[in-house]
Design an enzyme around this catalytic site. Structure first.
Site, PDB file in Angstrom:
ATOM      1  CG  HIS A   1      -5.449  -1.065   1.838  1.00  0.00           C
ATOM      2  ND1 HIS A   1      -4.527  -0.854   2.915  1.00  0.00           N
ATOM      3  CD2 HIS A   1      -6.516  -0.027   1.301  1.00  0.00           C
ATOM      4  CE1 HIS A   1      -5.655   0.339   3.153  1.00  0.00           C
ATOM      5  NE2 HIS A   1      -6.381   0.571   2.584  1.00  0.00           N
TER       6      HIS A   1
ATOM      7  CG  ASP B   1       0.295   8.367   3.814  1.00  0.00           C
ATOM      8  OD1 ASP B   1      -0.507   9.173   3.227  1.00  0.00           O
ATOM      9  OD2 ASP B   1       0.497   7.172   4.699  1.00  0.00           O
TER      10      ASP B   1
ATOM     11  NE  ARG C   1      -5.471  13.664   3.474  1.00  0.00           N
ATOM     12  CZ  ARG C   1      -5.548  12.261   3.614  1.00  0.00           C
ATOM     13  NH1 ARG C   1      -4.694  12.111   3.084  1.00  0.00           N
ATOM     14  NH2 ARG C   1      -6.802  11.515   3.002  1.00  0.00           N
TER      15      ARG C   1
ATOM     16  CB  SER D   1      -3.319   7.959   1.635  1.00  0.00           C
ATOM     17  OG  SER D   1      -2.937   7.616   2.646  1.00  0.00           O
TER      18      SER D   1
ATOM     19  CE  LYS E   1      -0.504   4.153   3.691  1.00  0.00           C
ATOM     20  NZ  LYS E   1      -1.458   5.383   4.711  1.00  0.00           N
TER      21      LYS E   1
END
Ligand code: URA
Ligand code: CA
Length: 441
Positions: free
Chosen positions: A82, A161, A168, A183, A187
């Site tokens: 990621h 999330d 947020r 967060s 995922k």
């Protein structure tokens, strides 16, 4: 459980129990708790922070709020990657086939982007015929057959999330390290990764503007990984200037092909080789990152990584002829070259401004669900530290709307500054965070 008690406890700086966090997230997901109470709790977290234990509990609560993808039918250690988001960040398109060609299964669920350009799924959709939404079964079969599958992230992955992130976004609570870390990790964990490699961007074009915050975020995510049993390595990389040269969906596919063919922007190649090396080590293919890197370089040189990209494109319905005839990718009707008005050295290429320019051209989204122009974007023709003279190209602009060319050109001229002082070229790989060590160059 009363939400107000959990809000009060966090407001007063006390550590929450795992069960309190789990109950809170569950109740919010099922809409038993209203947004205003959750918003108050998020603001308390923003000011009081969270311990590693609390952050891991929040991560698991969000991960298990929806489907937990089971990839156990696919042999091998599944390593996901990621990136925390940057400009001209085409790493997934390069890394996925490269690492798959080395024998590590790459199972990716990617979002559609918000911001400068589309997400990986949008970029892949620039390839004629490419199908970016796979049924769970197709996803598994492609992984078994080709070691690689990429699909759009369904709403069933970590729905808590999604709901929290939207809240947020409108309550000034995005910039909290435990909230960002949980967060991202929720995922990855829900998507079935056994191990995780993170690319944490640092610099003017990134979420984390300075090294200290980036290290904190990286360490938090590595520790969450450790606490939930998914070994994680984080690489800190520079986002002081766009990583590659292309910003825009079709343009980035073209750049990925360049790098997989052994050409392309060296900084982009370097980040891919570094991330890929850690993926191979975590995937159990080799013992050292040095050996891994050598293997990846060979797979680029002998074109096996490029061939794997082709196999992957065909497996998902796309036309692999684009690999050898990139002109088959969709192209914008209009192009404009931006040239330098002065002599000197490039001393700043403001990644955030360039990303913004690409978004205005239609390459990215300002709001969820917005249509994007897959052909639009910018290709940067210079790097920080490079000497430049009057009339030399700084960038190319691509758009289907002719009137946008000049507007974008003036943004780019401001974003790329030339001075008579030599600027140092930023170091690309800033540091590595593993479970046992923190190495900063
Ligand atoms: N990306 C995410 O997925 N979550 C955050 O909170 C920030 C960036
Ligand atoms: Ca990205």
């Amino acid at each position: 459980m009363r939400a107000i008690d959990i809000i009060t406890k966090k407001r007063d700086g006390l550590e929450l129990l795992d069960s309190e966090i789990a109950d809170l997230i569950k109740a919010y997901t099922t809409e038993e708790i209203p947004d205003y109470q959750m918003a108050a709790w998020l603001m308390a977290v923003y000011f009081q922070g969270m311990t590693d234990r609390e952050t891991a509990a929040l991560t698991l609560a969000m991960a298990t709020s929806g489907e937990m993808v089971d990839l156990s039918q696919v042999a091998g250690i599944k390593v996901d990657k990621h990136s925390t988001g940057g400009v001209a960040d085409t790493t997934t398109l390069i890394l996925a086939p490269l690492v798959a060609a080395a024998g590590v299964p790459v199972a990716k669920m990617s979002g559609r982007g918000l911001g400068f350009t589309g997400g990986t799924v949008d970029k892949l959709e620039a390839i004629p015929g490419f199908k970016a939404t796979l049924e769970r079964n197709e996803f598994i079969v492609n992984l078994q057959n080709y070691n690689i599958a990429i699909t759009g992230q369904s709403a069933t992955i970590a729905p808590a999330d999604g709901k929290l992130y939207a809240l947020r976004d409108v309550t000034a609570t995005v910039e909290s390290i435990p909230l960002i870390a949980s967060s991202i990790m929720s995922k990855k964990i829900a998507s079935g990764a056994d191990k995780i490699v993170l690319d944490v961007k640092v610099g003017s074009g990134a979420f984390m503007k300075n090294q200290a915050d980036a290290i904190k975020l990286a360490e938090t995510m590595v520790r969450i990984g450790q606490l939930v049993g998914r070994e994680t390595v984080a690489v800190l990389t520079s986002m002081e200037q766009p990583l590659g040269s292309a910003i825009g969906n079709s343009l980035e596919v073209r750049e990925a092909i360049e790098v997989l063919s052994g050409r392309g922007e060296p900084a982009l190649r370097e980040v891919c080789l570094t991330l890929g090396s850690h993926m191979l080590v975590l995937g159990g293919k080799v013992l050292t990152t040095e050996a891994a890197r050598q293997q990846l370089e060979t797979l680029i040189d002998n074109k096996q990584a490029l061939a794997k990209f082709g196999e992957f494109i065909v497996a998902q319905g796309g036309d692999a002829a684009i690999l050898y005839h990139p002109a088959k990718l969709p192209q914008a009707k209009f192009a404009l070259e931006v040239t330098s008005d002065s002599h000197g050295f490039v001393n700043e290429i403001n990644a955030a401004q360039i990303g913004y320019a690409a978004m205005l051209l239609g390459a990215g989204r300002e709001y969820k669900g917005q249509a994007i122009d897959l052909t639009a974007g910018v290709v940067i023709k210079c790097r920080i530290g490079q000497p430049i003279s009057i009339g030399q190209p700084l960038a190319m602009i691509y758009s289907n709307v002719e009137s946008k060319l000049n507007q974008t050109a003036s943004i780019l001229k401001k974003a790329i500054s030339i001075s008579n002082q030599v600027a140092e070229s930023p170091t690309v790989i800033i540091g590595i965070v593993t479970q046992n060590s923190l190495q900063i160059d």
